[in-house]
Design a protein around this motif. Structure first.
Motif, PDB file in Angstrom:
ATOM      1  N   GLU A 174     -43.932   3.401  23.574  1.00 50.52           N
ATOM      2  CA  GLU A 174     -44.286   3.004  24.936  1.00 50.52           C
ATOM      3  C   GLU A 174     -43.580   1.717  25.345  1.00 50.52           C
ATOM      4  N   THR A 175     -43.225   0.905  24.382  1.00 55.07           N
ATOM      5  CA  THR A 175     -42.526  -0.345  24.679  1.00 55.07           C
ATOM      6  C   THR A 175     -41.025  -0.147  24.784  1.00 55.07           C
ATOM      7  N   TRP A 176     -40.430   0.654  23.920  1.00 52.31           N
ATOM      8  CA  TRP A 176     -38.980   0.668  23.772  1.00 52.31           C
ATOM      9  C   TRP A 176     -38.276   1.933  24.253  1.00 52.31           C
ATOM     10  N   ARG A 177     -38.969   3.027  24.424  1.00 59.32           N
ATOM     11  CA  ARG A 177     -38.287   4.302  24.662  1.00 59.32           C
ATOM     12  C   ARG A 177     -37.762   4.455  26.085  1.00 59.32           C
ATOM     13  N   TYR A 178     -38.438   3.932  27.090  1.00 60.82           N
ATOM     14  CA  TYR A 178     -38.134   4.268  28.474  1.00 60.82           C
ATOM     15  C   TYR A 178     -37.082   3.326  29.058  1.00 60.82           C
ATOM     16  N   HIS A 179     -35.964   3.912  29.500  1.00 60.75           N
ATOM     17  CA  HIS A 179     -34.879   3.102  30.055  1.00 60.75           C
ATOM     18  C   HIS A 179     -34.065   3.940  31.027  1.00 60.75           C
ATOM     19  N   ASP A 180     -33.021   3.347  31.605  1.00 65.86           N
ATOM     20  CA  ASP A 180     -32.269   4.022  32.668  1.00 65.86           C
ATOM     21  C   ASP A 180     -31.303   5.083  32.156  1.00 65.86           C
ATOM     22  N   GLU A 181     -31.168   5.214  30.849  1.00 66.42           N
ATOM     23  CA  GLU A 181     -30.355   6.256  30.223  1.00 66.42           C
ATOM     24  C   GLU A 181     -28.878   6.179  30.609  1.00 66.42           C
ATOM     25  N   ARG A 182     -28.436   5.001  31.061  1.00 63.68           N
ATOM     26  CA  ARG A 182     -27.017   4.835  31.337  1.00 63.68           C
ATOM     27  C   ARG A 182     -26.224   4.650  30.042  1.00 63.68           C
ATOM     28  N   LYS A 183     -26.947   4.338  28.974  1.00 62.74           N
ATOM     29  CA  LYS A 183     -26.326   4.115  27.675  1.00 62.74           C
ATOM     30  C   LYS A 183     -27.394   4.302  26.603  1.00 62.74           C
ATOM     31  N   ILE A 184     -26.964   4.632  25.396  1.00 60.14           N
ATOM     32  CA  ILE A 184     -27.919   4.740  24.286  1.00 60.14           C
ATOM     33  C   ILE A 184     -28.054   3.339  23.698  1.00 60.14           C
ATOM     34  N   MET A 217     -30.316   1.788  21.807  1.00 63.43           N
ATOM     35  CA  MET A 217     -30.635   1.619  20.389  1.00 63.43           C
ATOM     36  C   MET A 217     -29.395   1.795  19.532  1.00 63.43           C
ATOM     37  N   GLN A 218     -28.500   2.681  19.945  1.00 62.67           N
ATOM     38  CA  GLN A 218     -27.249   2.838  19.203  1.00 62.67           C
ATOM     39  C   GLN A 218     -26.412   1.572  19.303  1.00 62.67           C
ATOM     40  N   SER A 219     -26.426   0.929  20.472  1.00 58.98           N
ATOM     41  CA  SER A 219     -25.702  -0.340  20.627  1.00 58.98           C
ATOM     42  C   SER A 219     -26.265  -1.394  19.684  1.00 58.98           C
ATOM     43  N   ILE A 220     -27.593  -1.455  19.571  1.00 55.24           N
ATOM     44  CA  ILE A 220     -28.229  -2.415  18.668  1.00 55.24           C
ATOM     45  C   ILE A 220     -27.884  -2.100  17.219  1.00 55.24           C
ATOM     46  N   GLU A 221     -27.899  -0.811  16.872  1.00 56.10           N
ATOM     47  CA  GLU A 221     -27.501  -0.418  15.522  1.00 56.10           C
ATOM     48  C   GLU A 221     -26.071  -0.856  15.218  1.00 56.10           C
ATOM     49  N   ASN A 222     -25.170  -0.638  16.163  1.00 54.00           N
ATOM     50  CA  ASN A 222     -23.774  -1.026  15.958  1.00 54.00           C
ATOM     51  C   ASN A 222     -23.640  -2.530  15.719  1.00 54.00           C
ATOM     52  N   LEU A 223     -24.313  -3.322  16.566  1.00 54.38           N
ATOM     53  CA  LEU A 223     -24.240  -4.776  16.424  1.00 54.38           C
ATOM     54  C   LEU A 223     -24.810  -5.234  15.092  1.00 54.38           C
ATOM     55  N   CYS A 224     -25.903  -4.610  14.679  1.00 51.13           N
ATOM     56  CA  CYS A 224     -26.543  -4.960  13.406  1.00 51.13           C
ATOM     57  C   CYS A 224     -25.628  -4.583  12.233  1.00 51.13           C
ATOM     58  N   PHE A 225     -25.084  -3.391  12.270  1.00 49.68           N
ATOM     59  CA  PHE A 225     -24.194  -2.925  11.207  1.00 49.68           C
ATOM     60  C   PHE A 225     -22.967  -3.830  11.100  1.00 49.68           C
ATOM     61  N   ASP A 226     -22.355  -4.151  12.247  1.00 46.32           N
ATOM     62  CA  ASP A 226     -21.147  -4.986  12.250  1.00 46.32           C
ATOM     63  C   ASP A 226     -21.424  -6.390  11.730  1.00 46.32           C
ATOM     64  N   ALA A 227     -22.634  -6.901  11.993  1.00 44.57           N
ATOM     65  CA  ALA A 227     -22.990  -8.233  11.493  1.00 44.57           C
ATOM     66  C   ALA A 227     -23.117  -8.238   9.972  1.00 44.57           C
ATOM     67  N   GLY A 262     -34.291   0.694   9.025  1.00 48.46           N
ATOM     68  CA  GLY A 262     -34.897  -0.626   9.178  1.00 48.46           C
ATOM     69  C   GLY A 262     -35.215  -0.952  10.622  1.00 48.46           C
ATOM     70  N   LEU A 263     -34.333  -0.562  11.546  1.00 48.17           N
ATOM     71  CA  LEU A 263     -34.574  -0.824  12.963  1.00 48.17           C
ATOM     72  C   LEU A 263     -35.730   0.019  13.493  1.00 48.17           C
ATOM     73  N   ARG A 264     -35.803   1.279  13.083  1.00 46.67           N
ATOM     74  CA  ARG A 264     -36.933   2.111  13.507  1.00 46.67           C
ATOM     75  C   ARG A 264     -38.257   1.508  13.051  1.00 46.67           C
ATOM     76  N   LYS A 265     -38.267   0.993  11.843  1.00 48.77           N
ATOM     77  CA  LYS A 265     -39.480   0.355  11.342  1.00 48.77           C
ATOM     78  C   LYS A 265     -39.795  -0.923  12.117  1.00 48.77           C
ATOM     79  N   GLN A 266     -38.777  -1.722  12.405  1.00 41.33           N
ATOM     80  CA  GLN A 266     -38.989  -3.003  13.082  1.00 41.33           C
ATOM     81  C   GLN A 266     -39.493  -2.801  14.515  1.00 41.33           C
ATOM     82  N   PHE A 267     -38.946  -1.784  15.200  1.00 36.40           N
ATOM     83  CA  PHE A 267     -39.379  -1.490  16.564  1.00 36.40           C
ATOM     84  C   PHE A 267     -40.600  -0.574  16.614  1.00 36.40           C
TER      85      PHE A 267
END
Length: 352
Positions: A288-298, A300-310, A343-348
């Motif tokens: 209910e907090t994180w799922r609903y958005h404008d769907e112009r981009k994925i 969570m995938q962007s967050i995963e990419n940034l986390c992985f690259d770090a 890890g991100l699924r658990k954190q969110f």
């Protein structure tokens, strides 16, 4: 470079009493809460059967380096625009009611896991505009132990449903741009909260759709007007982010909207070495907090990419193949991709 009239030198003595010391340089201190995200990732790496010991050691060292950072974020706006609501929706598991540190200051201070959130009114909205202006100036002029600005990000929260929201650029220009100096574009994020109210104003209080097309068009035009005025008047390029900290449908607060987009934007705006610290907080949990958005981009995938690259130095955009995080980097990359995603699924606290 900003014009001369936007350069400002301030006396920061007023603010030094409330300064937050960088945790990596403070002796004998420890985080207030367990570093859940870093600890979880570290444990997953340690127990993974398909990683070499050398790769595990390099990731562990990387985590240690990243966990020594600290964040300072200043949140400003008019009364009632949703500054506190935004912070509570992002970091909902934090005990906000017991942690506000205000004393005689016009700025309220909240301390999380090596994250300090400063919250206050714009000087034009304060009962003590000179004091507020002086404190904001002092805070923004502070430097950390490494000589860089203490405040990593400044968030300006606007009310999307306000009739005079397109005049907000005047407050931003006069109050913040001058104080941020030549790095204003990198450190400033403009937020437009309560977008659900725009839909209600256009379609009625009991509108079914969270963001009907006519409301979306109106908001995009308003955002474009603010972006245009900031570019023309002070030469910075900032696109306001549209969201609702607590969206209301049929008279009831039901969920957040575009909060995951906000989290992704904040991570992009932060210095690369500090991005993961934003995830290492007591984040709100649930779809209910994180799922609903404008769907112009994925997002969570962007967050995963940034986390992985770090974590995997030298990686870019998660080095995905076929949607799998880390797939282009061999078995170690795939293993780390699974660790980051889980890890991100658990954190969110999300199901997907």
């Amino acid at each position: 470079m900003l014009p001369d009239q936007f350069q400002m030198t301030v006396d920061n003595k007023v603010f030094k009493r409330g300064r937050f010391v960088d945790a990596s340089h403070a002796s004998g201190t420890s985080p207030k809460q367990r570093l859940s995200f870093f600890d979880d990732v570290r444990a997953r790496i340690s127990g993974h059967a398909h990683m070499d010991d050398a790769f595990k050691a390099s990731l562990t060292d990387r985590l240690k380096t990243l966990s020594q950072s600290s964040l300072n974020i200043l949140v400003v706006g008019s009364q009632g625009v949703g500054k506190t609501a935004t912070l509570k929706q992002l970091f909902g598991q934090h005990e906000w009611d017991h942690d506000a540190i205000q004393s005689s200051s016009e700025l309220i201070r909240h301390e999380l896991n090596q994250l300090t959130c400063w919250e206050g009114l714009l000087p034009s909205e304060s009962e003590k505009p000179e004091q507020t202006d002086c404190e904001i100036s002092a805070l923004l002029s502070e430097t950390a132990a490494n000589g860089l600005p203490l405040v990593d990000l400044v968030l300006v929260v606007l009310d999307s449903s306000s009739a005079n929201i397109d005049n907000a650029y005047v407050d931003i220009q006069k109050t913040l741009i001058a104080k941020l100096g030549e790095h204003a574009e990198q450190r400033l994020v403009v937020l437009m909260n309560k977008v659900d109210k725009v839909a209600q104003c256009i379609r009625g209080e009991y509108v079914e759709d969270m963001m009907p097309l006519d409301a979306e068009v109106w908001l995009d035009c308003t955002s474009a007007a603010i972006r245009f005025h900031l570019r023309e008047n002070v030469g910075i390029h900032i696109t306001p982010l549209l969201y609702s900290a607590v969206a209301v449908q049929k008279g009831e607060a039901v969920r957040s909207y575009n909060l995951i987009k906000l989290m992704a934007r904040l991570m992009v705006a932060l210095p690369p070495e500090k991005r993961l610290m934003l995830l290492n907080q007591p984040l709100s949990q649930g779809d209910e907090t994180w799922r609903y958005h404008d769907e112009r981009k994925i997002y969570m995938q962007s967050i995963e990419n940034l986390c992985f690259d770090a974590l995997h130095k030298g990686a870019r955009d998660g080095d995905r193949f076929g949607g799998q995080l880390g797939a282009f980097l061999g078995r170690h990359g795939r293993a780390l991709g699974d660790i980051v995603s889980d890890g991100l699924r658990k954190q969110f606290g999300t199901s997907v």
